[in-house]
Design an enzyme around this catalytic site. Structure first.
Site, PDB file in Angstrom:
ATOM      1  CG  MET A 100      -1.735  -1.646   0.918  1.00  0.00           C
ATOM      2  SD  MET A 100      -2.782  -1.211   0.024  1.00  0.00           S
ATOM      3  CE  MET A 100      -4.076  -0.057  -0.052  1.00  0.00           C
TER       4      MET A 100
ATOM      5  CG  ASP B 177      -3.883   1.410  -9.943  1.00  0.00           C
ATOM      6  OD1 ASP B 177      -2.932  -0.234  -8.882  1.00  0.00           O
ATOM      7  OD2 ASP B 177      -4.753   2.254  -8.838  1.00  0.00           O
TER       8      ASP B 177
ATOM      9  CG  HIS C 251      -6.700  -1.990  -9.166  1.00  0.00           C
ATOM     10  ND1 HIS C 251      -6.229  -1.156  -8.062  1.00  0.00           N
ATOM     11  CD2 HIS C 251      -7.262  -1.715  -9.563  1.00  0.00           C
ATOM     12  CE1 HIS C 251      -6.661  -0.255  -8.412  1.00  0.00           C
ATOM     13  NE2 HIS C 251      -8.515  -0.335  -9.444  1.00  0.00           N
TER      14      HIS C 251
END
Ligand code: GRF
Length: 226
Positions: free
Chosen positions: A99, A154, A118
């Protein structure tokens, strides 16, 4: 520069975590049962005391906590993290619930051998709170996507995607639980493609068996399971 992978040699995986490590566990289990032909060479967490580190210890895998708060800057942390990762000579670096946002400099250091999972149907919903966002939008499907990591958050090319239904009474938690069960199937399966030398990133695209993958990657079905 494209690094050639020595096919036939057991590849070394370094797994980065921040928490519970259920995806890490799926890698440990897949290596143990032979469906993933690699070895988890080390597990690194940016938080001490997390369950994922215990999972690594239980499997006799070197496990290290490196607290990002002990460094003056993100760059300083990443420099030390990068050196630590490299000390284990990884062929593949696996982000599994890690994270921390990574700078372009760090990503480029491991470009082409850095993957992430993800919890959304990328390219939809990069960032956080993906399940709630899917529910709020009235989506009929949600899921998770394994992708190569590029400097865009992402935003790297998708490799393998599991799609699950969103049910009428789903909460973010119930949906997350359904998706997570599939994460544990697709993440080691995608890593196995890499270990077999079938998967690589080329010019910012994911290439499997010589073919460029679509923006969702391969859609998982049971035949994608190794
Ligand atoms: C998973 O939902 C994964 O998609 C996301 O972080 C979570 C990690 O869970 N990147 P765990 O620590 O592997 O259980």
């Amino acid at each position: 520069m494209t690094e050639q992978l020595a096919v036939g040699k057991e590849l070394r995986l370094v797994v980065l975590i921040s928490g519970g490590g259920s995806n890490l566990q799926s890698f440990i289990d897949a290596c143990a049962n032979g469906s993933l032909e690699g070895q988890v060479a080390a597990v690194i967490s940016n938080k001490a005391g997390v369950k994922g580190l215990d999972r690594a210890a239980a499997a006799d895998i070197p496990n290290i906590a490196i607290d990002h708060r002990a460094f003056d800057s993100r760059e300083d942390f990443e420099q030390n993290l990068g050196e630590l990762i490299e000390s284990f000579a990884p062929d593949l670096v696996v982000l599994a619930g890690f994270m921390r946002i990574l700078t372009a400099q760090f990503v480029n250091r491991f470009l082409g051998k850095l993957i992430n999972i993800h919890p959304s149907l990328l390219p939809a919903y990069p960032g956080l709170h993906t399940h709630q966002r899917a529910i709020d939008a009235g989506d009929k499907k949600a899921g998770a996507t394994v992708h190569f990591v590029t400097p865009e958050l992402d935003g790297g090319p998708s490799v393998l995607q599991a799609q699950v239904p969103v049910l009428p009474n789903d909460s973010a938690d119930s949906l997350a639980e359904r998706v997570l069960r599939f994460e544990h199937k697709i993440y080691p399966a995608a890593a196995q493609w890499f270990c077999e030398g079938r998967l690589r990133m080329e010019n910012g695209l994911a290439v499997l068996d010589g073919k460029v993958l679509s923006e969702n990657g391969v859609i998982f079905n049971e035949s994608a399971e190794q």
